[in-house]
Design a protein around this motif. Structure first.
Motif, PDB file in Angstrom:
ATOM      1  N   SER A 107       9.623  41.111 -46.537  1.00 22.93           N
ATOM      2  CA  SER A 107      10.539  42.119 -47.056  1.00 22.93           C
ATOM      3  C   SER A 107      10.935  41.880 -48.498  1.00 22.93           C
ATOM      4  CB  SER A 107      11.804  42.225 -46.199  1.00 22.93           C
ATOM      5  OG  SER A 107      11.503  42.831 -44.978  1.00 22.93           O
ATOM      6  N   ASN A 108      10.525  40.781 -49.094  1.00 20.03           N
ATOM      7  CA  ASN A 108      10.817  40.581 -50.506  1.00 20.03           C
ATOM      8  C   ASN A 108      10.056  41.610 -51.314  1.00 20.03           C
ATOM      9  OD1 ASN A 108      10.393  39.325 -53.265  1.00 20.03           O
ATOM     10  ND2 ASN A 108      11.770  37.852 -52.327  1.00 20.03           N
ATOM     11  N   VAL A 109      10.663  42.118 -52.410  1.00 16.63           N
ATOM     12  CA  VAL A 109      10.014  43.162 -53.197  1.00 16.63           C
ATOM     13  C   VAL A 109       8.705  42.694 -53.801  1.00 16.63           C
ATOM     14  CG1 VAL A 109      12.119  44.405 -53.764  1.00 16.63           C
ATOM     15  CG2 VAL A 109      11.404  42.507 -55.215  1.00 16.63           C
ATOM     16  N   LEU A 110       8.462  41.412 -53.818  1.00 15.20           N
ATOM     17  CA  LEU A 110       7.291  40.885 -54.494  1.00 15.20           C
ATOM     18  C   LEU A 110       6.088  40.700 -53.585  1.00 15.20           C
ATOM     19  CD1 LEU A 110       9.196  38.106 -56.428  1.00 15.20           C
ATOM     20  CD2 LEU A 110       8.847  40.484 -57.063  1.00 15.20           C
ATOM     21  N   GLU A 111       6.244  40.876 -52.268  1.00 15.79           N
ATOM     22  CA  GLU A 111       5.178  40.498 -51.354  1.00 15.79           C
ATOM     23  C   GLU A 111       4.894  41.555 -50.304  1.00 15.79           C
ATOM     24  OE1 GLU A 111       4.808  36.173 -50.414  1.00 15.79           O
ATOM     25  OE2 GLU A 111       6.972  36.338 -50.564  1.00 15.79           O
ATOM     26  N   PHE A 112       3.739  41.410 -49.675  1.00 15.86           N
ATOM     27  CA  PHE A 112       3.404  42.166 -48.486  1.00 15.86           C
ATOM     28  C   PHE A 112       3.377  41.186 -47.313  1.00 15.86           C
ATOM     29  CE2 PHE A 112      -0.510  40.757 -50.531  1.00 15.86           C
ATOM     30  CZ  PHE A 112      -1.162  40.101 -49.496  1.00 15.86           C
ATOM     31  N   PRO A 113       3.502  41.672 -46.067  1.00 17.00           N
ATOM     32  CA  PRO A 113       3.479  40.740 -44.928  1.00 17.00           C
ATOM     33  C   PRO A 113       2.077  40.665 -44.320  1.00 17.00           C
ATOM     34  CG  PRO A 113       4.382  42.852 -44.256  1.00 17.00           C
ATOM     35  CD  PRO A 113       4.015  42.987 -45.700  1.00 17.00           C
ATOM     36  N   ASP A 114       1.489  39.517 -44.308  1.00 11.11           N
ATOM     37  CA  ASP A 114       1.946  38.187 -44.668  1.00 11.11           C
ATOM     38  C   ASP A 114       0.685  37.395 -44.963  1.00 11.11           C
ATOM     39  OD1 ASP A 114       4.607  37.392 -44.866  1.00 11.11           O
ATOM     40  OD2 ASP A 114       4.928  37.483 -42.697  1.00 11.11           O
ATOM     41  N   ASN A 115       0.767  36.205 -45.428  1.00 14.37           N
ATOM     42  CA  ASN A 115      -0.385  35.320 -45.479  1.00 14.37           C
ATOM     43  C   ASN A 115      -0.779  34.894 -44.066  1.00 14.37           C
ATOM     44  OD1 ASN A 115      -1.030  35.151 -48.190  1.00 14.37           O
ATOM     45  ND2 ASN A 115       0.475  33.569 -48.601  1.00 14.37           N
ATOM     46  N   GLY A 116      -2.077  34.722 -43.851  1.00  9.84           N
ATOM     47  CA  GLY A 116      -2.557  34.330 -42.534  1.00  9.84           C
ATOM     48  C   GLY A 116      -3.234  35.484 -41.821  1.00  9.84           C
ATOM     49  N   SER A 117      -4.304  35.192 -41.104  1.00  6.35           N
ATOM     50  CA  SER A 117      -5.084  36.249 -40.468  1.00  6.35           C
ATOM     51  C   SER A 117      -4.322  36.921 -39.327  1.00  6.35           C
ATOM     52  CB  SER A 117      -6.403  35.668 -39.942  1.00  6.35           C
ATOM     53  OG  SER A 117      -7.232  36.702 -39.458  1.00  6.35           O
TER      54      SER A 117
END
Length: 541
Positions: free
Chosen positions: A24-34
């Motif tokens: 939910s941070n404005v800088l990221e998409f969810p998420d790292n990892g497959s």
């Protein structure tokens, strides 16, 4: 100039995160990892691979010992259609209130690896380590010119140059964590992250704070390099198994502010037509890492290593997750977290919150005098580096929902998964920027895992191969009023002649911060889209 540092670092933050930012941070998409990405980020209650160390350490309790190596490969396409402010008299062949040519970033693959391991101490306790970066794109390149360079004056400096030309960021988040089933069906965990951040960014600033100047004579290029080698973060998580079918989980993450220090390098005359045509003889360099600013005795003692200082708050983040899973009748359940083996399918919904309103501005500082004037000269110009070049962000808290799940097509062997997410708008449109795309987002994802058992018996080892894909839609950002306000370009002189400077302090007579143009440079519309592929492998012992 300072803007260079500020926007540059901001970009880096966005890319590799200002931080150690997550959901939910404005800088990221969810998420790292497959698994995480392919379920739309709905994973806090499942938390069943070693990346739980970073996302929910409570999930380490009950995991098999395992090692995983994965990587996101991201492709982000962002475009900016700039509108010239009504009070912008810059002589650049576009009338005040008119539109510049649409510009877009280069679409290039950005690899973002994740390495993690989990060790099962006993049936109730597990420990883990992880090394990964925020789930964001850590590199971006925009045009320096629009038009064909060989056409001479017909090739103009790109309209987004005051925001960003090029940015590269590196962030690594080594994390250690522990999870324990403290009583039957209640798992608690904690993790510590040591964030390491470094960025190199390039954009443009104006030399003189005047009306009517020509960019090729009044612009300079600036490059900032800054680092913070200790950005600590703490994550707390819990998973409560209500019965054989329902889990409820929660996480909370606190991250310290980024406090980066670095140096600034400027090139005056960079945008002149002669330089554009390949003659670099007129370029005047300034480098704040040298005591003489790379200018000789006249500037001796005014510069030095790490004079540039940046501070950026990091949002707290929290998740509340609910998971339903249908267990296989013959699968062992007690103290075990291995869903591809023990479940027929599962479905999860996560509610997320990020305190992005804590990021009200990016604080950028250089040395100055008591009157609020800069003291570090910029070679080849009458300008100085601003003592205060803070960039307003004014973000909003972001709320999100994530829904996803797995279906084990072949129990213990092959799983398909899918998910989606939505996150609310975190961007005050007045301060929209091409570095962080903070508008509302919606994503769709899918993926799969293939498990190959090695050996025989209940405790046989397993080799897994994972694949995931996500597409993210971003709401269009629009700040289209030519008379509106927004982000102002940094300039080397304090106040525009139309604004009477105050006798002292950091503001001009109109109340505008010194060393900023009196017109905004982010008016217009911004569009963006993102595609992410994840490939990975894991070995479970």
């Amino acid at each position: 100039m300072k803007k260079k540092l500020s926007l540059g670092l901001a970009t880096a933050l966005a890319f590799m995160g200002p931080s150690i930012a997550r959901a939910s941070n404005v800088l990221e998409f969810p998420d790292n990892g497959s698994e995480q990405m392919a379920r739309g980020g709905a994973w806090a209650a499942r938390a069943s691979d070693p990346l739980a160390t970073y996302f929910n350490p409570a999930g380490l309790a009950g995991q098999r010992t395992a090692l995983t190596l994965q990587a996101n490969i991201s492709f982000q396409h962002t475009c900016f259609s700039r509108i010239k402010a009504a009070n912008d008299m810059t002589d650049d062949y576009v009338a005040p209130g008119g539109s510049y040519p649409r510009v877009c970033n280069d679409i290039a693959p950005f690899p973002n690896p994740q390495l993690a391991g989990a060790y099962r101490i006993n049936d109730r306790v597990g420990i883990g380590f992880a090394i990964l970066a925020p789930s964001a794109v850590g590199s971006g390149k925009w045009p320096t010119w629009v038009g064909t360079p060989d056409e001479g004056k017909n090739a103009q400096a790109a309209p987004q140059r005051y925001l960003l030309i090029e940015g590269h960021a590196f962030q690594m988040n080594p994390t250690i964590g522990i999870g324990a089933e403290v009583i039957d069906n209640l798992r608690l965990g904690m993790a510590f992250t040591w964030g390491i951040f470094s960025a190199k960014l390039n954009n443009a600033a104006t030399v003189n704070n005047i009306d009517g100047g020509q960019p090729r004579d009044n612009d300079l290029a600036a490059t900032a390099i800054a680092s913070d080698y200790f950005v600590p973060s703490l994550t707390f998580g819990g998973i409560y198994t209500i019965n054989d079918q329902f889990d409820i989980a929660g996480t909370f993450k606190w991250t310290d502010s980024i406090k980066a220090r670095g140096n600034l390098y400027t090139q005056a005359e960079y945008f002149t037509q002669r330089v554009h045509d390949g003659d670099t003889s007129r370029i005047k360099d300034t480098d704040t890492s040298y005591s003489d600013c790379n200018q000789g005795a006249a500037a001796e003692g005014k510069c030095g290593e790490d004079l540039a200082r940046l501070k950026l708050s990091q949002p707290m983040e929290a998740k509340l997750a609910f998971r339903y899973h249908k267990p296989r009748a013959t699968a062992l359940q007690a103290h075990q977290r291995d869903p591809i083996h023990t479940d027929v399918f599962d479905a999860e919904v996560d509610f997320t919150w990020a305190n992005n309103s804590a990021i009200d501005s990016m604080e950028i500082r250089f040395p100055g005098d008591a009157s609020g004037s800069g003291i570090i000269p910029v070679n080849g110009t009458p300008g100085r580096l601003p003592p205060i070049a803070d960039i307003t962000r004014d973000y909003k808290d972001v709320f999100g929902v994530r829904v996803g799940g797995d279906y084990n097509v072949i129990p213990g062997r092959f799983a398909l998964r899918g998910g989606m997410f939505f996150e609310s708008n975190g961007q005050n449109i007045q301060y929209q920027n091409i570095d962080f795309v903070g508008s509302a987002r919606f994503g769709l994802a899918t993926g799969a895992t293939l498990r190959l058992d090695m050996g025989r018996g209940e405790k046989k080892d397993s080799l897994e191969f994972m694949l995931g894909f996500m597409h993210v839609f971003y709401q269009k950002q629009q700040n289209d009023d030519p008379n509106g306000n927004g982000i102002h370009a940094i300039s080397g002189t304090p106040c525009n002649p139309t604004e009477n400077p105050t006798p002292a302090g950091n503001y001009c007579g109109t109340g505008r911060q010194k060393y900023q143009t009196n017109w905004p440079i982010n008016l217009g519309s911004i569009t963006s889209a993102l595609n992410v592929i994840n490939v990975g492998a894991a070995y479970r012992f």
